[in-house]
Design a protein around this motif. Sequence first.
Motif, PDB file in Angstrom:
ATOM      1  N   TRP A   2      -8.408  -1.695  -6.451  1.00 29.24           N
ATOM      2  CA  TRP A   2      -9.080  -0.485  -6.928  1.00 29.24           C
ATOM      3  C   TRP A   2      -8.048   0.593  -7.250  1.00 29.24           C
ATOM      4  O   TRP A   2      -8.153   1.283  -8.271  1.00 29.24           O
ATOM      5  N   SER A   3      -7.056   0.729  -6.404  1.00 27.79           N
ATOM      6  CA  SER A   3      -6.028   1.761  -6.615  1.00 27.79           C
ATOM      7  C   SER A   3      -5.278   1.546  -7.919  1.00 27.79           C
ATOM      8  O   SER A   3      -4.966   2.501  -8.644  1.00 27.79           O
TER       9      SER A   3
ATOM     10  N   HIS B  31      -7.505   2.862 -10.715  1.00 27.91           N
ATOM     11  CA  HIS B  31      -8.015   4.230 -10.735  1.00 27.91           C
ATOM     12  C   HIS B  31      -7.003   5.322 -10.396  1.00 27.91           C
ATOM     13  O   HIS B  31      -7.261   6.494 -10.682  1.00 27.91           O
ATOM     14  N   LEU B  32      -5.891   4.981  -9.763  1.00 25.21           N
ATOM     15  CA  LEU B  32      -4.936   6.007  -9.370  1.00 25.21           C
ATOM     16  C   LEU B  32      -3.785   6.091 -10.362  1.00 25.21           C
ATOM     17  O   LEU B  32      -3.495   5.112 -11.071  1.00 25.21           O
TER      18      LEU B  32
ATOM     19  N   HIS C 181     -12.063   3.094  -0.817  1.00 22.73           N
ATOM     20  CA  HIS C 181     -11.568   2.677  -2.134  1.00 22.73           C
ATOM     21  C   HIS C 181     -10.045   2.755  -2.191  1.00 22.73           C
ATOM     22  O   HIS C 181      -9.379   1.842  -2.711  1.00 22.73           O
ATOM     23  N   ARG C 182      -9.487   3.836  -1.681  1.00 18.28           N
ATOM     24  CA  ARG C 182      -8.035   4.028  -1.740  1.00 18.28           C
ATOM     25  C   ARG C 182      -7.287   2.937  -0.983  1.00 18.28           C
ATOM     26  O   ARG C 182      -6.155   2.581  -1.343  1.00 18.28           O
TER      27      ARG C 182
ATOM     28  N   LYS D 236       0.829  -1.211   0.000  1.00 22.15           N
ATOM     29  CA  LYS D 236       0.000   0.000   0.000  1.00 22.15           C
ATOM     30  C   LYS D 236       0.863   1.260   0.000  1.00 22.15           C
ATOM     31  O   LYS D 236       0.645   2.185  -0.785  1.00 22.15           O
TER      32      LYS D 236
ATOM     33  N   HIS E  86       1.107   3.879  -3.147  1.00 19.70           N
ATOM     34  CA  HIS E  86       0.602   5.244  -3.013  1.00 19.70           C
ATOM     35  C   HIS E  86       1.707   6.300  -2.981  1.00 19.70           C
ATOM     36  O   HIS E  86       1.420   7.489  -3.171  1.00 19.70           O
TER      37      HIS E  86
ATOM     38  N   ASP F 174     -14.382   7.273  -0.545  1.00 21.44           N
ATOM     39  CA  ASP F 174     -13.155   7.479  -1.302  1.00 21.44           C
ATOM     40  C   ASP F 174     -11.941   6.940  -0.544  1.00 21.44           C
ATOM     41  O   ASP F 174     -11.008   6.396  -1.157  1.00 21.44           O
ATOM     42  N   LEU F 175     -11.946   7.070   0.782  1.00 21.80           N
ATOM     43  CA  LEU F 175     -10.848   6.526   1.584  1.00 21.80           C
ATOM     44  C   LEU F 175     -10.884   4.999   1.593  1.00 21.80           C
ATOM     45  O   LEU F 175      -9.836   4.342   1.555  1.00 21.80           O
TER      46      LEU F 175
END
Length: 370
Positions: A297-298, A301-302, A291-292, A252, A256, A288-289
């Motif tokens: 998912w990240s 989408h990120l 999902h992050r 994670k 990120h 949103d948190l």
Amino acid sequence: MGLTSRKVLALAVLLAVLLFVATVWLWPRLARRTPRAVLGRVGLLFATQLALFAAVGLAANKSFLFYGSWADLFGQEQGLGSVVDHGAGGANMTVLETRKPPVPGGGRPAVSGRLQKIVISGPASGIDSTAYVYLPPEYFRPQFERRHFPAAVVLTGYPGVADNLLKGLNYPATAWQLAQEGKVQPMVLVMLRPTVAPPRDTECVDIPGGPRTETFFAEDLPRVISKTYRVGSGPRHWGIIGNSTGGYCALKVALHHPDRYAAGAGLSAYYKAAEDPTTGDLFHGKQDLRHRADLLWSLDHLPRGRTSFLVTSSRKGEGNLAATQAFIGKVKAPAHVSSIILDSGGHNFNTWRREIPPALEWLSGRLSAE
């Protein structure tokens, strides 16, 4: 005597054997139907079974290090117990003790390295946490005195203690041996548990209102270590590895924060933040948190960084194989993903000890010294 000591285990086994012998020896005398005889039989059976249970439990804990101490077992871990002086620079570290590392070399730093127990105080997160720092032998040799070293953050699972990384998973000894064999470059190891706000399992999430655990690992820890030791501050100098909850956190944080970490390795990791009584309300209703905190998912989408990932599982014994394969399938350039898939291996220390040497080799190959 410590919870994981051989003496405690030997005493438990001896007590179980003695109680078994006493039960066999005294059973004829307690064969009567009097209240005293009945209570005697019940007491002997209960004591024998309790001793057997304790011996088996201690043996299992010594092998897998679910708990590192009596205080850890009974939930009595105390606060840090140290005064941390915050200077003008904001980020601080306090050395609690320096000890001989669990590697060969007779305690000579230029041969075995050095192990320090420290407190990291993070200004951005507001979190203070203890950690162990292993400095490799090269750190103390004259020819390397101007060199900056790469660093690897090493995380336990939940609710593990950092001592498990020294005693059960043998990170310093493994890194030392691999460096002697020329398979890895000398690295500074920063070893701690992901539970930096005990007893809560924060899943390395910045929880609204605090604690800000992700910020601690992404910003505070690298800044403090780079300021205190000869460790580079760029992402190419930093990797992060962990098992179970620590593996999820490692992936994670690396996913990120590609501006902080060049590589992240998750051993038996899961890919979505747990939500249970140990975590409490992590997201306060903010989807949103949530999902992050879902790594799959990240990835979809990120924005993608240049981070390298290593994931592990086994075809038999692990429950994360399907999710691991899904993670592998979602990693796209410029990121890169590698994997270790064992034929069999459960969610335990024995499996992780089989994965740590190749994982450290992989991590070393993705970090730079200068």
